[in-house]
Design an enzyme around this catalytic site. Structure first.
Site, PDB file in Angstrom:
ATOM      1  CB  CYS A  78      -0.934  -0.073   1.137  1.00 13.89           C
ATOM      2  SG  CYS A  78      -2.308   1.032   0.935  1.00 13.89           S
ATOM      3  CG  HIS A 171      -4.303  -3.759   2.204  1.00 14.44           C
ATOM      4  ND1 HIS A 171      -3.219  -3.423   3.289  1.00 14.44           N
ATOM      5  CD2 HIS A 171      -4.699  -2.707   1.676  1.00 14.44           C
ATOM      6  CE1 HIS A 171      -3.350  -2.091   3.359  1.00 14.44           C
ATOM      7  NE2 HIS A 171      -4.296  -1.721   2.549  1.00 14.44           N
ATOM      8  CD  GLU A 173      -2.427  -6.690   4.578  1.00 11.33           C
ATOM      9  OE1 GLU A 173      -1.716  -7.104   3.249  1.00 11.33           O
ATOM     10  OE2 GLU A 173      -2.413  -5.557   5.032  1.00 11.33           O
TER      11      GLU A 173
END
Lengths: 188, 257
Positions: A78, A171, A173
Site C-alpha cells: 500500500c 493488501h 494480507e
C-alpha cells in the site's frame, strides 16, 4: 526463514504479522533497523507525507536503501509500495525512496477511496484474473516495472517488481487465500 | 452508466453483518431477549469460506464492563480472518476508536456518535485515514415524502436534513457510507432503490436493510450500491453468500469467486 516487519507507526500490524506467520516465516516487528532477516516487509497506511516522515526516524531511509543496494528482498504494501517511488501528489514536499522512477497520483475516478476487490490484469498467469483487496485513493498510473494492473477510472499499477524489490498497491494480507499464496511466493 | 464507472475492475461486495454481545453473536427478538446465534469467529470464518468479501461486527458493547471481551474478540478476528473486517457499536470518542484499531480492526463504523460529535469524523480520518471510517446513516422515508435521519438505533429523529448531513460527512472525511433504509429494514421487501439511485455521492455506498432474497441484492447493485450488507438472510441459512453471488453472476454482475 525470517521476516522483519518494518514498523513505520502507520496502522496496526497484527494482520500482516499473522499473514506472514501463516506463510511459514518466523516474523518479528522491528522498530529500528536490524539485520538477520531473509526478507523485509514495509507496510504503510494513511498519508504519504506522514509515512515518508517516519523514514527519517532511526535512519530507516539509509538502512532500506542499503538493504536494496545489497540485492536483498523487500516487499512494500500500500503506502509502503508508494514509498518506493519518487514522490506523491498527496504530499508534494515529501520524498519517497526513489527505487522506482515516477510519482504517485490521485486515482481518476469520482468515488474515492477505491474500496474493494478488483481482478488483476497481467501477462503472468500467477497474477492474471486473480481478485485482491484494494483500499487507496492514490496510485501509480504507469511504470516500466508494473507486472500487474487494475482499472479504476484509469489503469494503474497493482504490482511492481524490480529484482528483489516488490510492491503491492493492494493488501495481500486481506486478500483471502490467494493473498496468502501471493505473499508466500513473493517473500521467498 | 458513465465512462468513469465502467472503467473499473472493482466488483460489488457482499458483506454479512454479525451482531455481537459479550463475545457471542446474538439476535434480538420482539421480547428484547437476545438469542445466542453462535461464536463470532466460527460464523465469520464460515462466511469467509462462502465467499464473503468483508465482515461487519456490530453492537459490540465496548462499555467498561465487557470491553475486554470485545477487544479479545477483535484480536482473534484479526489473526484468523484473511478478509477485511469492520467493527462498530458503543463508539463515543477517539479513545474508543484507538482501542478497536489497536486490537486489529480494519475499519470502524459509527452512527449516533458521528451525529452528536461530527468533529469525531475529522479526528478519525486524520489519524487513521478516510479508508478506515464508515459512517452509518439510518434514513426513514416519512409519510410526507421527506427523508429524515435517525440515531440511537432508530429511536431519535435528527433535525439536520439528510442531504446536508451526507455533504457534511463527506467533507469531514468519511471513507464509505452505510445506508440503512429504516422503512425497509426487517420488512424483507427489498432495499430502497430510489434512495440508492439518488445517492450520487463521491464515495462508496453500502446498502443495508431489507434483503430477503438474492433478487434484492441484484436490484440494489443495479441501483448503484457498491456493496450490500445483510444479516438475517445469511444467519437464518436461507441463502449462503455463494448462492447469492452465483445468482448475481448469472445476472451479469461481476463478483469475486
Amino acid at each position: 526463514m525470517k521476516a522483519g516487519i518494518i514498523n513505520l507507526n502507520s496502522g496496526n500490524l497484527l494482520s500482516i504479522v499473522s499473514a506472514v506467520d501463516k506463510c511459514g516465516f518466523e516474523t518479528t516487528v522491528i522498530n529500528e533497523p536490524q539485520t538477520g532477516f531473509d526478507v523485509l516487509v514495509m507496510p504503510g497506511q494513511g498519508r504519504f507525507g506522514y509515512v515518508s516522515q517516519q523514514l527519517e526516524n532511526n535512519n530507516w531511509r539509509e538502512f532500506i536503501l542499503d538493504w536494496i543496494a545489497q540485492g536483498k528482498r523487500i516487499v512494500g504494501i500500500c503506502v509502503g509500495m508508494q514509498l518506493l517511488f519518487e514522490d506523491s501528489v498527496e504530499d508534494e514536499s515529501a520524498k519517497g525512496l526513489a527505487v522506482f522512477p515516477g510519482s504517485v497520483e490521485k486515482l481518476k475516478h469520482k468515488k474515492t477511496p477505491m474500496v474493494g476487490w478488483a481482478q488483476l490484469t497481467s501477462n503472468d498467469e500467477f497474477y492474471s484474473q486473480q481478485f485482491v483487496y484494494f483500499v487507496n485513493s492514490y496510485g501509480v498510473a504507469n511504470s516500466d516495472y508494473c507486472i500487474a494492473s487494475v482499472n479504476y477510472g484509469e489503469k494503474f499499477c497493482a504490482i511492481v517488481q524490480k529484482d528483489n524489490v516488490i510492491g503491492f498497491q493492494f493488501h495481500p494480507e486481506k486478500s483471502g487465500d490467494y493473498g496468502l499464496e501471493l505473499l508466500k511466493k513473493c517473500l521467498n | 452508466m458513465s465512462e468513469l464507472i465502467k472503467k473499473t475492475s472493482l466488483v460489488p461486495r457482499i458483506i454479512p453483518c454479525l451482531d455481537v454481545a459479550n463475545g457471542r453473536v446474538v439476535k434480538g427478538t420482539n421480547f428484547k431477549k437476545l438469542l445466542d446465534m453462535g461464536d463470532p469467529i466460527e460464523l465469520a470464518l464460515k462466511y469467509q469460506h462462502q465467499g464473503a468479501d468483508e465482515i461487519v461486527f456490530l453492537d459490540i458493547k465496548a462499555s467498561v464492563d465487557n470491553q475486554a471481551s470485545a477487544l479479545a474478540m477483535i484480536k482473534q478476528v484479526a489473526t484468523t480472518l484473511s478478509i477485511p473486517f469492520t467493527v462498530g457499536g458503543g463508539i463515543k470518542q477517539l479513545s474508543d476508536v484507538d482501542r478497536f484499531f489497536n486490537a486489529g480492526a480494519d475499519k470502524v463504523t459509527l452512527n449516533t456518535a458521528a451525529v452528536e460529535n461530527p468533529e469525531l469524523i475529522n479526528q478519525i480520518a486524520n489519524k487513521y485515514g478516510s479508508q478506515s471510517l464508515i459512517i452509518a446513516i439510518d434514513v426513514n422515508h416519512e409519510s410526507n415524502g421527506e427523508h429524515v435521519i435517525y440515531t440511537h438505533g432508530g429511536s431519535k429523529r435528527v433535525k439536520k436534513p439528510y442531504q446536508t448531513w451526507i455533504k457534511e460527512v463527506v467533507e469531514r472525511g468519511a471513507g464509505e457510507i452505510l445506508m440503512t433504509a429504516m422503512h425497509k429494514d426487517g420488512t424483507g421487501s427489498g432495499f430502497d432503490l430510489d434512495l440508492l439511485e439518488q445517492a450520487n455521492f463521491p464515495l462508496p455506498i453500502i446498502a443495508s436493510g431489507g434483503a430477503n432474497k438474492p433478487e434484492d441484492f441484484l436490484h440494489a447493485i443495479n441501483a448503484g450500491a457498491d456493496a450490500v450488507l445483510a444479516a438475517g438472510i445469511f444467519h437464518r441459512d436461507e441463502f449462503t453468500v455463494s448462492e447469492v453471488k452465483n445468482y448475481l453472476i448469472n445476472n451479469n454482475i461481476s463478483m469475486r469467486v
